[in-house]
Structures are given as structure tokens and as C-alpha cells.
Design a protein around this motif. Structure first.
Motif, PDB file in Angstrom:
ATOM      1  N   ILE A 265      -3.503  -1.629  56.609  1.00  0.00           N
ATOM      2  CA  ILE A 265      -3.750  -0.199  56.761  1.00  0.00           C
ATOM      3  C   ILE A 265      -4.433   0.368  55.530  1.00  0.00           C
ATOM      4  O   ILE A 265      -5.413   1.126  55.624  1.00  0.00           O
ATOM      5  CB  ILE A 265      -2.434   0.545  57.047  1.00  0.00           C
ATOM      6  CG1 ILE A 265      -1.930   0.198  58.444  1.00  0.00           C
ATOM      7  CG2 ILE A 265      -2.622   2.064  56.910  1.00  0.00           C
ATOM      8  CD1 ILE A 265      -0.532   0.691  58.732  1.00  0.00           C
ATOM      9  N   ASN A 266      -3.953   0.009  54.353  1.00  0.00           N
ATOM     10  CA  ASN A 266      -4.507   0.580  53.126  1.00  0.00           C
ATOM     11  C   ASN A 266      -5.938   0.138  52.869  1.00  0.00           C
ATOM     12  O   ASN A 266      -6.685   0.834  52.170  1.00  0.00           O
ATOM     13  CB  ASN A 266      -3.603   0.269  51.942  1.00  0.00           C
ATOM     14  CG  ASN A 266      -2.420   1.221  51.861  1.00  0.00           C
ATOM     15  OD1 ASN A 266      -2.547   2.338  51.364  1.00  0.00           O
ATOM     16  ND2 ASN A 266      -1.265   0.800  52.365  1.00  0.00           N
ATOM     17  N   ASN A 267      -6.336  -0.982  53.454  1.00  0.00           N
ATOM     18  CA  ASN A 267      -7.740  -1.384  53.371  1.00  0.00           C
ATOM     19  C   ASN A 267      -8.647  -0.450  54.162  1.00  0.00           C
ATOM     20  O   ASN A 267      -9.859  -0.397  53.914  1.00  0.00           O
ATOM     21  CB  ASN A 267      -7.917  -2.812  53.887  1.00  0.00           C
ATOM     22  CG  ASN A 267      -7.469  -3.848  52.884  1.00  0.00           C
ATOM     23  OD1 ASN A 267      -7.441  -3.593  51.681  1.00  0.00           O
ATOM     24  ND2 ASN A 267      -7.108  -5.030  53.362  1.00  0.00           N
ATOM     25  N   PHE A 268      -8.076   0.294  55.116  1.00  0.00           N
ATOM     26  CA  PHE A 268      -8.859   1.203  55.946  1.00  0.00           C
ATOM     27  C   PHE A 268      -8.799   2.649  55.472  1.00  0.00           C
ATOM     28  O   PHE A 268      -9.591   3.473  55.928  1.00  0.00           O
ATOM     29  CB  PHE A 268      -8.376   1.146  57.402  1.00  0.00           C
ATOM     30  CG  PHE A 268      -8.532  -0.198  58.049  1.00  0.00           C
ATOM     31  CD1 PHE A 268      -9.717  -0.902  57.951  1.00  0.00           C
ATOM     32  CD2 PHE A 268      -7.490  -0.768  58.769  1.00  0.00           C
ATOM     33  CE1 PHE A 268      -9.869  -2.143  58.552  1.00  0.00           C
ATOM     34  CE2 PHE A 268      -7.623  -2.002  59.375  1.00  0.00           C
ATOM     35  CZ  PHE A 268      -8.817  -2.698  59.266  1.00  0.00           C
ATOM     36  N   LEU A 269      -7.879   2.973  54.608  1.00  0.00           N
ATOM     37  CA  LEU A 269      -7.752   4.342  54.118  1.00  0.00           C
ATOM     38  C   LEU A 269      -8.791   4.612  53.047  1.00  0.00           C
ATOM     39  O   LEU A 269      -9.207   3.706  52.322  1.00  0.00           O
ATOM     40  CB  LEU A 269      -6.347   4.580  53.561  1.00  0.00           C
ATOM     41  CG  LEU A 269      -5.193   4.387  54.545  1.00  0.00           C
ATOM     42  CD1 LEU A 269      -3.854   4.617  53.840  1.00  0.00           C
ATOM     43  CD2 LEU A 269      -5.327   5.316  55.742  1.00  0.00           C
ATOM     44  N   ILE A 270      -9.232   5.858  52.947  1.00  0.00           N
ATOM     45  CA  ILE A 270     -10.241   6.240  51.959  1.00  0.00           C
ATOM     46  C   ILE A 270      -9.730   7.436  51.157  1.00  0.00           C
ATOM     47  O   ILE A 270      -8.807   8.141  51.561  1.00  0.00           O
ATOM     48  CB  ILE A 270     -11.581   6.608  52.635  1.00  0.00           C
ATOM     49  CG1 ILE A 270     -11.405   7.814  53.572  1.00  0.00           C
ATOM     50  CG2 ILE A 270     -12.151   5.410  53.396  1.00  0.00           C
ATOM     51  CD1 ILE A 270     -12.700   8.392  54.098  1.00  0.00           C
ATOM     52  N   ASN A 271     -10.341   7.650  50.012  1.00  0.00           N
ATOM     53  CA  ASN A 271     -10.032   8.827  49.210  1.00  0.00           C
ATOM     54  C   ASN A 271     -10.918   9.986  49.649  1.00  0.00           C
ATOM     55  O   ASN A 271     -12.126   9.816  49.842  1.00  0.00           O
ATOM     56  CB  ASN A 271     -10.265   8.535  47.726  1.00  0.00           C
ATOM     57  CG  ASN A 271      -9.275   7.519  47.178  1.00  0.00           C
ATOM     58  OD1 ASN A 271      -8.090   7.571  47.505  1.00  0.00           O
ATOM     59  ND2 ASN A 271      -9.750   6.601  46.354  1.00  0.00           N
ATOM     60  N   VAL A 272     -10.328  11.148  49.816  1.00  0.00           N
ATOM     61  CA  VAL A 272     -11.084  12.350  50.171  1.00  0.00           C
ATOM     62  C   VAL A 272     -10.767  13.437  49.158  1.00  0.00           C
ATOM     63  O   VAL A 272      -9.663  13.488  48.607  1.00  0.00           O
ATOM     64  CB  VAL A 272     -10.758  12.831  51.600  1.00  0.00           C
ATOM     65  CG1 VAL A 272     -11.174  11.796  52.627  1.00  0.00           C
ATOM     66  CG2 VAL A 272      -9.283  13.160  51.748  1.00  0.00           C
ATOM     67  N   ASP A 273     -11.744  14.312  48.911  1.00  0.00           N
ATOM     68  CA  ASP A 273     -11.558  15.374  47.921  1.00  0.00           C
ATOM     69  C   ASP A 273     -10.532  16.407  48.391  1.00  0.00           C
ATOM     70  O   ASP A 273      -9.710  16.886  47.609  1.00  0.00           O
ATOM     71  CB  ASP A 273     -12.892  16.078  47.627  1.00  0.00           C
ATOM     72  CG  ASP A 273     -13.871  15.155  46.925  1.00  0.00           C
ATOM     73  OD1 ASP A 273     -13.408  14.242  46.218  1.00  0.00           O
ATOM     74  OD2 ASP A 273     -15.087  15.342  47.099  1.00  0.00           O
ATOM     75  N   LYS A 274     -10.579  16.750  49.674  1.00  0.00           N
ATOM     76  CA  LYS A 274      -9.664  17.758  50.207  1.00  0.00           C
ATOM     77  C   LYS A 274      -9.288  17.392  51.632  1.00  0.00           C
ATOM     78  O   LYS A 274     -10.154  17.192  52.474  1.00  0.00           O
ATOM     79  CB  LYS A 274     -10.312  19.145  50.184  1.00  0.00           C
ATOM     80  CG  LYS A 274      -9.403  20.249  50.698  1.00  0.00           C
ATOM     81  CD  LYS A 274     -10.116  21.596  50.710  1.00  0.00           C
ATOM     82  CE  LYS A 274      -9.210  22.688  51.272  1.00  0.00           C
ATOM     83  NZ  LYS A 274      -9.911  24.008  51.318  1.00  0.00           N
ATOM     84  N   LYS A 275      -8.000  17.307  51.888  1.00  0.00           N
ATOM     85  CA  LYS A 275      -7.541  16.980  53.232  1.00  0.00           C
ATOM     86  C   LYS A 275      -7.558  18.221  54.116  1.00  0.00           C
ATOM     87  O   LYS A 275      -7.195  19.312  53.685  1.00  0.00           O
ATOM     88  CB  LYS A 275      -6.132  16.386  53.179  1.00  0.00           C
ATOM     89  CG  LYS A 275      -6.078  14.992  52.550  1.00  0.00           C
ATOM     90  CD  LYS A 275      -4.672  14.453  52.594  1.00  0.00           C
ATOM     91  CE  LYS A 275      -4.590  13.070  51.958  1.00  0.00           C
ATOM     92  NZ  LYS A 275      -5.207  12.036  52.817  1.00  0.00           N
ATOM     93  N   GLU A 276      -7.982  18.038  55.363  1.00  0.00           N
ATOM     94  CA  GLU A 276      -8.031  19.125  56.323  1.00  0.00           C
ATOM     95  C   GLU A 276      -6.661  19.293  56.992  1.00  0.00           C
ATOM     96  O   GLU A 276      -5.822  18.390  56.989  1.00  0.00           O
ATOM     97  CB  GLU A 276      -9.078  18.836  57.399  1.00  0.00           C
ATOM     98  CG  GLU A 276     -10.483  18.620  56.878  1.00  0.00           C
ATOM     99  CD  GLU A 276     -11.213  19.940  56.636  1.00  0.00           C
ATOM    100  OE1 GLU A 276     -10.571  21.006  56.702  1.00  0.00           O
ATOM    101  OE2 GLU A 276     -12.433  19.881  56.398  1.00  0.00           O
ATOM    102  N   LYS A 277      -6.458  20.482  57.579  1.00  0.00           N
ATOM    103  CA  LYS A 277      -5.259  20.750  58.369  1.00  0.00           C
ATOM    104  C   LYS A 277      -5.694  21.044  59.802  1.00  0.00           C
ATOM    105  O   LYS A 277      -5.732  22.198  60.232  1.00  0.00           O
ATOM    106  CB  LYS A 277      -4.480  21.923  57.789  1.00  0.00           C
ATOM    107  CG  LYS A 277      -3.928  21.668  56.394  1.00  0.00           C
ATOM    108  CD  LYS A 277      -3.160  22.877  55.876  1.00  0.00           C
ATOM    109  CE  LYS A 277      -2.606  22.630  54.484  1.00  0.00           C
ATOM    110  NZ  LYS A 277      -1.856  23.810  53.966  1.00  0.00           N
ATOM    111  N   PRO A 278      -6.028  20.012  60.556  1.00  0.00           N
ATOM    112  CA  PRO A 278      -6.592  20.231  61.895  1.00  0.00           C
ATOM    113  C   PRO A 278      -5.523  20.590  62.919  1.00  0.00           C
ATOM    114  O   PRO A 278      -4.321  20.354  62.722  1.00  0.00           O
ATOM    115  CB  PRO A 278      -7.220  18.882  62.223  1.00  0.00           C
ATOM    116  CG  PRO A 278      -6.353  17.901  61.510  1.00  0.00           C
ATOM    117  CD  PRO A 278      -5.931  18.588  60.231  1.00  0.00           C
ATOM    118  N   THR A 279      -5.983  21.150  64.030  1.00  0.00           N
ATOM    119  CA  THR A 279      -5.118  21.380  65.183  1.00  0.00           C
ATOM    120  C   THR A 279      -4.929  20.091  65.966  1.00  0.00           C
ATOM    121  O   THR A 279      -3.871  19.843  66.535  1.00  0.00           O
ATOM    122  CB  THR A 279      -5.733  22.451  66.097  1.00  0.00           C
ATOM    123  OG1 THR A 279      -6.036  23.608  65.325  1.00  0.00           O
ATOM    124  CG2 THR A 279      -4.781  22.838  67.216  1.00  0.00           C
TER     125      THR A 279
END
Length: 265
Positions: free
Chosen positions: A23-37
Motif C-alpha cells: 500500500i505504501n508503495n502506492f501512496l504519494i505526498n500531497v501539499d494539501k489534502k482535500e475534504k471531498p463529499t
């Protein structure tokens, strides 16, 4: 009721430590996480669709309550099946069903039924859970499987979901793959039509394209419901996170399956 994993060791690693690494091989770093519906994310084996799912889940803040919707691949159970009690086990632990919310959705809907048969061998919800468990240590969820294709009946379920979650912080998840077993160019053209309707939050246009161009999107029903409910909740747009197909992994582009990831804001 305990729902044991059925595709561990096939769609994703069976060993918990190996699964965490996967799983961690597929995760990426993002500057800001969204709060989607809501989000749309694929459900194939991680080796094929894990990059798409990983980027979607990396991009969002996951709340404590989730509704995970998928298509019925097995044909078991009623047309809309909600497992309303118990836990689902994965190699990363147990995920508890939100029993009060699940039962309230069933009570408010004329279509959704309490059922566990549709969930026993169905992978579309199961494969979402390890990603969520890796990123969110405490949550409850409602699993809903769709075999229903009549828009008015899908909206009945959507209205029930909306009535139950409208005052709550709840994330809707539609688990779906896109075009199945066509060449990559054809798949991309068809999938682009679908993804554009997701961006526009237009479930009716999505269904029109699916019918007109014979698009083999297995989870269009949960996606239809997701778009319908997200608009009721005030969402304004969809954002495509990533698109791939199975040929990007296998190297065979003659017959691919398309995978798209999106967030609804």
C-alpha cells in the motif's frame, strides 16, 4: 457477523507487513489534502489499479464514517444489498459496520434490503478497506452492493442515504473499474466520456454514454448514486486524480481494463 476476506493473497498481499509495504508503495505526498463529499476509485488487483487508488486516498482526509458502494459481480442477494451489522476482517485488522446508520438507510429506502449474501464473495468493497485502514486508524462504514439498474430505484437509495448523512461528516465511496477488455485506445475514448461526466457531476449523461457506446463500466450504479447524493449534499464539481489501464502494468494494450480515480468537491 464476521466477514472474512476473500481476495487476500490474490488481489492484495495476505501478510499484514507485506500488505502495508504494498500500500505504501502506492501512496504519494500531497501539499494539501482535500475534504471531498465523495470519491471514485477502482477495485482491481493492486498490481494493476493500486496506483490509481493510492493517489486518490493520498489526496483526501478520511472522516470517521464512510459509505462504501460497489457493484454486484456474483449475482447473489437482492438488487441493493446492505450488510447492516458485524465486522469485515482484512490482514490489517477489523473494520466495524455502522449499524445504526445502515439500518436507518434500509428503513428509509423502498429498494435497499438487509442482506449479507451479496457481500460474501464480492471484492469491490473489500479491496478499499486496506487503503483506508492504513490511513485511518478508527472508522466505521456501511457496505452497499448494487445490482439494480433502474434510475428511479437508484435514486430511492440515494435519497435514503442523503436523509441519513446530510447532517453528518460522511465520505461516499464508489468502487468501480471502467472499460473492460477492449484495446487501450478504444478504452481511453470511452473512459474519457465517463470521466468528463464525473467532472460535471452529471449522472444522467454518464448513463446515456454508457448505454449509447456500450461502455462496460461495472460500477456505474454506485457511481450514479454517488453523483446524485453528492449534488444533494452541495458538491459542485468532480476532479480527476489519475487514469491508467491494465496495459500500463502488463504491457499488453490489446485488451485492457480502465481505472479512473476522482474526488467530488
Amino acid at each position: 457477523m464476521l466477514r472474512e476476506p476473500v481476495v487476500a493473497g490474490m488481489f492484495y498481499e495476505r501478510d499484514s507487513y507485506a500488505l502495508k509495504r504494498q500500500i505504501n508503495n502506492f501512496l504519494i505526498n500531497v501539499d494539501k489534502k482535500e475534504k471531498p463529499t465523495g470519491i471514485v476509485t477502482p477495485h482491481a488487483g493492486y498490481v494493476y489499479s493500486g496506483k490509481v487508488a493510492g493517489e486518490v486516498y493520498s489526496s483526501i482526509e478520511i472522516p470517521e464514517t464512510l459509505i462504501i458502494m460497489g457493484p454486484n459481480h456474483t449475482g447473489l442477494g437482492p438488487s441493493v444489498s446492505i450488510m447492516s451489522e458485524g465486522v469485515w476482517r482484512t490482514p490489517l485488522g477489523d473494520a466495524k459496520i455502522n449499524e445504526p446508520m445502515a439500518k436507518e438507510i434500509i428503513r428509509r429506502s423502498k429498494v435497499a434490503k438487509k442482506d449479507h449474501l451479496a457481500h460474501i464473495n464480492e471484492h469491490s468493497i473489500e479491496v478499499q478497506l486496506p487503503f483506508i485502514q492504513e490511513l485511518k486508524k478508527s472508522f466505521t462504514f456501511i457496505p452497499i452492493i448494487f445490482g439494480e439498474s433502474a434510475p428511479d430505484r437508484l435514486k430511492d437509495v440515494g435519497n435514503a442515504i442523503y436523509d441519513v448523512i446530510k447532517e453528518k461528516n460522511c465520505l461516499l465511496i464508489s468502487s468501480t473499474d471502467l472499460t473492460h477488455y477492449e484495446d487501450a485506445d478504444t478504452a481511453r475514448k470511452k473512459d474519457t466520456l465517463v470521466l468528463e461526466t464525473i467532472e460535471k457531476l452529471n449522472e444522467e449523461e454518464m448513463l446515456k454514454y454508457i448505454q449509447k457506446y456500450d461502455i462496460s463500466m461495472c460500477g456505474w450504479m454506485p457511481t450514479y448514486v454517488l453523483l446524485y447524493v453528492c449534488k444533494l449534499l452541495g458538491a459542485k464539481k468532480g476532479k480527476i486524480i489519475k487514469y491508467m489501464n491494465s496495459g500500463d502494468t502488463s504491457g499488453d494494450y490489446s485488451q485492457v481494463v480502465g481505472y479512473g480515480g476522482a474526488i467530488i468537491l
